[in-house]
Design a protein around this motif. Structure first.
Motif, PDB file in Angstrom:
ATOM      1  N   LEU A   1      -3.609 -30.180 -56.233  1.00 28.13           N
ATOM      2  CA  LEU A   1      -3.905 -31.593 -56.075  1.00 28.13           C
ATOM      3  C   LEU A   1      -3.167 -32.102 -54.836  1.00 28.13           C
ATOM      4  O   LEU A   1      -1.936 -32.072 -54.785  1.00 28.13           O
ATOM      5  CB  LEU A   1      -3.486 -32.394 -57.308  1.00 28.13           C
ATOM      6  N   LEU A   2      -3.929 -32.535 -53.837  1.00 25.10           N
ATOM      7  CA  LEU A   2      -3.347 -33.042 -52.598  1.00 25.10           C
ATOM      8  C   LEU A   2      -3.171 -34.551 -52.722  1.00 25.10           C
ATOM      9  O   LEU A   2      -4.149 -35.295 -52.806  1.00 25.10           O
ATOM     10  CB  LEU A   2      -4.246 -32.707 -51.406  1.00 25.10           C
ATOM     11  N   ARG A   3      -1.941 -34.985 -52.768  1.00 25.07           N
ATOM     12  CA  ARG A   3      -1.633 -36.396 -52.941  1.00 25.07           C
ATOM     13  C   ARG A   3      -1.612 -37.099 -51.587  1.00 25.07           C
ATOM     14  O   ARG A   3      -1.178 -36.553 -50.594  1.00 25.07           O
ATOM     15  CB  ARG A   3      -0.285 -36.552 -53.647  1.00 25.07           C
ATOM     16  N   ARG A   4      -2.114 -38.323 -51.575  1.00 22.88           N
ATOM     17  CA  ARG A   4      -2.161 -39.115 -50.351  1.00 22.88           C
ATOM     18  C   ARG A   4      -1.500 -40.464 -50.595  1.00 22.88           C
ATOM     19  O   ARG A   4      -1.546 -41.010 -51.699  1.00 22.88           O
ATOM     20  CB  ARG A   4      -3.614 -39.342 -49.906  1.00 22.88           C
ATOM     21  N   ALA A   5      -0.932 -41.030 -49.547  1.00 17.25           N
ATOM     22  CA  ALA A   5      -0.251 -42.318 -49.668  1.00 17.25           C
ATOM     23  C   ALA A   5      -1.221 -43.440 -50.033  1.00 17.25           C
ATOM     24  O   ALA A   5      -0.836 -44.423 -50.662  1.00 17.25           O
ATOM     25  CB  ALA A   5       0.460 -42.662 -48.357  1.00 17.25           C
ATOM     26  N   HIS A   6      -2.515 -43.291 -49.650  1.00 19.11           N
ATOM     27  CA  HIS A   6      -3.492 -44.340 -49.917  1.00 19.11           C
ATOM     28  C   HIS A   6      -3.845 -44.425 -51.403  1.00 19.11           C
ATOM     29  O   HIS A   6      -4.347 -45.440 -51.855  1.00 19.11           O
ATOM     30  CB  HIS A   6      -4.773 -44.090 -49.111  1.00 19.11           C
ATOM     31  N   GLY A   7      -3.608 -43.375 -52.138  1.00 22.89           N
ATOM     32  CA  GLY A   7      -3.900 -43.365 -53.562  1.00 22.89           C
ATOM     33  C   GLY A   7      -3.138 -42.234 -54.212  1.00 22.89           C
ATOM     34  O   GLY A   7      -3.621 -41.111 -54.293  1.00 22.89           O
ATOM     35  N   ASP A   8      -1.942 -42.510 -54.639  1.00 25.21           N
ATOM     36  CA  ASP A   8      -1.031 -41.464 -55.097  1.00 25.21           C
ATOM     37  C   ASP A   8      -1.325 -41.095 -56.545  1.00 25.21           C
ATOM     38  O   ASP A   8      -0.700 -41.619 -57.474  1.00 25.21           O
ATOM     39  CB  ASP A   8       0.413 -41.935 -54.930  1.00 25.21           C
ATOM     40  N   ILE A   9      -2.285 -40.202 -56.761  1.00 23.02           N
ATOM     41  CA  ILE A   9      -2.615 -39.770 -58.110  1.00 23.02           C
ATOM     42  C   ILE A   9      -1.841 -38.498 -58.441  1.00 23.02           C
ATOM     43  O   ILE A   9      -1.332 -37.817 -57.567  1.00 23.02           O
ATOM     44  CB  ILE A   9      -4.127 -39.529 -58.275  1.00 23.02           C
ATOM     45  N   GLY A  10      -1.762 -38.187 -59.727  1.00 21.70           N
ATOM     46  CA  GLY A  10      -1.062 -36.982 -60.162  1.00 21.70           C
ATOM     47  C   GLY A  10      -0.442 -37.155 -61.531  1.00 21.70           C
ATOM     48  O   GLY A  10      -0.522 -38.229 -62.145  1.00 21.70           O
ATOM     49  N   SER A  11       0.196 -36.119 -62.016  1.00 23.36           N
ATOM     50  CA  SER A  11       0.759 -36.145 -63.367  1.00 23.36           C
ATOM     51  C   SER A  11       1.875 -37.179 -63.504  1.00 23.36           C
ATOM     52  O   SER A  11       2.148 -37.668 -64.601  1.00 23.36           O
ATOM     53  CB  SER A  11       1.287 -34.753 -63.745  1.00 23.36           C
ATOM     54  N   HIS A  12       2.528 -37.524 -62.382  1.00 19.80           N
ATOM     55  CA  HIS A  12       3.603 -38.520 -62.447  1.00 19.80           C
ATOM     56  C   HIS A  12       3.075 -39.913 -62.796  1.00 19.80           C
ATOM     57  O   HIS A  12       3.853 -40.796 -63.179  1.00 19.80           O
ATOM     58  CB  HIS A  12       4.351 -38.572 -61.116  1.00 19.80           C
ATOM     59  N   GLN A  13       1.754 -40.115 -62.692  1.00 20.14           N
ATOM     60  CA  GLN A  13       1.168 -41.415 -63.004  1.00 20.14           C
ATOM     61  C   GLN A  13       0.890 -41.585 -64.502  1.00 20.14           C
ATOM     62  O   GLN A  13       0.638 -42.698 -64.963  1.00 20.14           O
ATOM     63  CB  GLN A  13      -0.155 -41.591 -62.246  1.00 20.14           C
ATOM     64  N   LEU A  14       0.934 -40.480 -65.248  1.00 17.65           N
ATOM     65  CA  LEU A  14       0.561 -40.547 -66.661  1.00 17.65           C
ATOM     66  C   LEU A  14       1.623 -41.268 -67.492  1.00 17.65           C
ATOM     67  O   LEU A  14       2.801 -41.320 -67.138  1.00 17.65           O
ATOM     68  CB  LEU A  14       0.344 -39.138 -67.208  1.00 17.65           C
ATOM     69  N   THR A  15       1.161 -41.800 -68.626  1.00 16.48           N
ATOM     70  CA  THR A  15       2.043 -42.562 -69.504  1.00 16.48           C
ATOM     71  C   THR A  15       3.101 -41.659 -70.116  1.00 16.48           C
ATOM     72  O   THR A  15       2.803 -40.570 -70.606  1.00 16.48           O
ATOM     73  CB  THR A  15       1.229 -43.211 -70.639  1.00 16.48           C
TER      74      THR A  15
END
Length: 538
Positions: free
Chosen positions: A326-340
Motif C-alpha cells: 500500500l503506497l501512502r500519499r500525503a493527499h490521502g493518507d490511508i492505511g491500517s493506522h486509520q482503523l478504529t
C-alpha cells in the motif's frame, strides 16, 4: 539552435509522461535544448541534464486541491438545497475551468519571460495549458503542440466520456464493441458529437482574450478556443497519447490531431535506482510471491480515510491476497493506522466523552462531504473487526510512503488497485497486470468501465468514496481469476511489439518543426478550416 518550451501543468500523471517525451527529444537530438515550466512539487522528478532547464510555475498541486475542495463543497450544497442530482464527471469539467481561469492562465507573464529570453522553435503544453501554448505560439509565430494523455477529442464513434458518468459508461460500451469486432462498420452518431459543448471555452474566453491583449494579439471566439484543443487552429497540433489497444484512434478527427502510443507506461528516469529510491519496496518484493499494489496517486482523499482503509483491507483479506503493498500519499493518507482502535479502559464518563467527540467529528464530515454512508458513530463491532484487519495488514502488507516508478514496480506485481488515472491504468496493463479501478473523478469512470468491458479488470463501485468492503472484495476476486490474468498477459505481449510512444512522439515533433513555416503535416495552415467536417454541435 532549436529550442523547445514545454509547459507541464497537472498531477504527477501529467508530469512523468512529459519527462519521458523530453528524454526522447534530447536522446534523439530533435532539440538542442528544452526549457520546462512545471510545478515546484514535481521538480525533483526532473533528471539532471545540461540540455534541460527547469523553470518553476507560481503555483503547486495544493493550489489545485484548494480550488477543487471549495468547488466540491459549494456544488454539493447547491445540489442538496436545489434537489438536483450531483454528477461527479460534469463537476470536474466545471472544476477544470475554474483551475484554468484562476490558476493556470494568470501564469502567462512568467512563462512569456522565459520565452522572450529563450525564443522557442516549438511550444508544447499539457492539456490544461493548451491556451497558454496557443497564445505564446501566436506571439512568437511558431507551432504549438497540445499533449493529451487520452483521446478526449470530438468523434461520432462514441460520446464525450468527460461529460457525465452515463456517457463514460456508454463510451466504454461502444469502444469495447469496436475492439471486439474490428471488421464491423464503425457506428457514427451526430448526437455523440453534441456531447462536446462550448461551456468550458465560453467560460475561459474572457481571461484568454485579456491575456492575448497584453501581447498585442487579436481576441478569439469560443469556437476558436475549441479549435485549439481539437486540432483545428492554425499552427496548433494535438497529440493524443494512449494505447490504441484500448481505444482506436478516431477516423473523423481533424487533420491536426495525431495519435501516438502511451508515453510513460514503462518510464524510468535516467539514473533511477530502486535500491536507493524505494529500498523497503525492493526488499519486500525480493522476499516472496508477487504482491497486489494499492495506490491512489495524487488523488485527494479527505473525510473518508477510515472507511476507505477498512474497505480496501477487508477486500484484500477476503479475496485471499497473501501479499500486498500500500503506497501512502500525503493527499490521502490511508492505511491500517486509520482503523478504529479499541477504547482504552477508564471511567464511564471518559468513554462517553470519546463517543460524543467522535460523533461530532463524523457529523461535521458528513455535513461537509454530504456522504450518506459516513458512520456517525464508531461502535464496538467496528473496533473489533478493525483489530483483525490491523493484524492481517501487519502480517501480509507493506505500508510505506516511498515513490517507486510504476514501470519498474508493476512488472513485479500480480495486481493493481487504483483510482483509474489514465497513466496508472496504462502502466498496469503494459506490465500485464489486471486492474481494479475505484474511480472518483472525470475520466477515471471511463477507464474503469473500459477495462471491465474488455475483461482486463474490474470496478469497485459506485465510486472511491462509496465503495464498501464487499465491492473491493468482489473486484479483487474478479481480477485474480485465471481468464482475466491471461487476457492481461496477452494484452501486455501485444503491447511490447509496438514502438515506444515517447520515441514516436519525438519523431513527430521533429517533423512538425521541420515543416515549412510551421505548417501542419496535412499542409493545412493558412487554409480555411473545413468546419463542415469538424464542427461539433453546441
Amino acid at each position: 539552435m532549436t529550442t523547445a518550451l514545454f509547459i507541464v501543468v497537472g498531477s504527477r500523471g501529467d508530469t512523468e509522461p512529459s519527462l519521458a517525451l523530453i528524454d526522447a527529444l534530447l536522446r534523439n537530438h530533435i532539440f538542442a535544448h528544452v526549457h520546462i515550466c512545471l510545478q515546484s512539487d514535481y521538480a525533483h522528478l526532473v533528471p539532471p541534464s545540461p540540455r534541460l532547464t527547469v523553470h518553476l510555475l507560481p503555483f503547486s498541486t495544493k493550489t489545485f486541491q484548494k480550488v477543487m475542495i471549495k468547488d466540491y463543497i459549494l456544488t454539493r450544497l447547491r445540489c442538496f438545497f436545489t434537489r438536483q442530482p450531483f454528477d461527479i464527471v460534469s463537476f470536474q469539467l466545471h472544476c477544470i475551468s475554474a483551475m484554468v481561469c484562476d490558476i493556470v492562465l494568470p501564469s502567462l507573464s512568467s512563462i512569456q519571460s522565459v520565452a522572450a529570453a529563450h525564443p522557442p522553435s516549438l511550444v508544447l503544453a499539457s492539456s490544461l495549458a493548451a491556451n497558454l501554448a496557443s497564445t505564446l505560439a501566436d506571439a512568437h509565430a511558431v507551432p504549438a503542440v497540445v499533449l493529451n494523455l487520452q483521446p478526449n477529442v470530438p468523434t461520432s464513434a462514441y460520446p464525450n466520456y468527460m461529460s457525465s458518468v452515463a456517457n463514460a459508461s456508454l463510451a466504454a460500451t461502444e469502444i469495447a464493441h469496436l475492439q471486439r469486432h474490428p471488421a464491423s462498420v464503425q457506428k457514427e452518431s451526430p448526437a455523440y458529437r453534441a456531447t462536446y459543448d462550448y461551456e468550458f471555452h465560453s467560460t475561459s474566453r474572457p481571461v484568454v482574450n485579456k491575456l492575448r491583449a497584453t501581447l498585442g494579439l487579436a481576441p478569439l471566439s469560443a469556437e476558436q478556443l475549441a479549435d485549439v484543443l481539437y486540432g483545428r487552429y492554425p499552427r496548433v497540433h494535438v497529440i493524443n497519447s494512449y494505447p490504441a489497444q484500448l481505444v482506436p484512434p478516431g477516423k473523423d478527427w481533424a487533420p491536426g490531431v495525431h495519435h501516438v502510443p502511451a508515453l510513460a507506461d514503462e518510464y524510468e528516469p535516467a539514473g533511477w535506482d530502486a535500491r536507493k529510491a524505494c529500498p523497503r519496496v525492493a526488499e519486500f518484493l525480493a522476499r516472496g510471491e508477487k504482491p497486489v499494489v494499492v495506490s491512489f496517486g495524487s488523488t485527494t482523499i479527505q473525510g473518508f480515510e477510515k472507511t476507505l482503509s477498512r474497505a480496501i483491507l477487508h477486500g484484500l483479506k477476503e479475496a485471499g491476497v497473501a501479499r500486498a503493498i500500500l503506497l501512502r500519499r500525503a493527499h490521502g493518507d490511508i492505511g491500517s493506522h486509520q482503523l478504529t482502535k479499541k477504547a482504552a479502559d477508564g471511567p464511564w464518563w471518559a468513554k462517553k466523552v470519546r463517543e460524543w467527540a467522535t460523533g461530532m467529528v463524523n457529523l461535521a464530515m458528513w455535513l461537509v462531504w454530504l456522504n450518506p454512508q459516513a458512520e456517525l458513530l464508531e461502535d464496538a463491532a467496528n473496533a473489533g473487526r478493525d483489530e483483525e484487519l490491523r493484524a492481517w495488514a501487519a502480517e501480509h502488507m507493506l505500508e510505506c510512503t516511498e515513490e517507486p516508478q510504476y514501470g519498474w514496480l508493476l512488472q513485479r506485481c500480480a495486481g493493481l488497485v487504483c483510482h483509474g488515472g489514465a497513466g496508472t491504468v496504462f502502466a498496469g496493463l503494459k506490465a500485464g497486470v489486471p486492474v481494479v479501478v475505484a474511480p472518483i473523478l472525470g475520466d477515471q469512470f471511463f477507464w474503469g468501465s473500459l477495462v471491465q468491458e474488455l475483461g482486463l479488470g474490474a470496478v469497485a463501485g459506485p465510486d472511491l468514496q462509496r465503495a464498501d468492503c464487499e465491492a473491493f472484495a468482489q473486484a479483487i476476486k474478479t481480477v485474480r481469476e485465471q481468464d482475466v490474468r491471461e487476457r492481461a498477459r496477452a494484452y501486455a505481449e501485444e503491447g511490447h511489439k509496438m514502438e515506444k510512444g515517447s520515441d514516436v512522439a519525438a519523431m513527430l515533433l521533429g517533423k512538425i518543426v521541420a515543416s515549412e513555416e510551421g505548417k501542419c503535416l496535412s499542409d493545412r495552415t493558412g487554409q480555411a478550416v473545413n468546419r463542415e467536417a469538424y464542427t461539433y454541435s453546441r
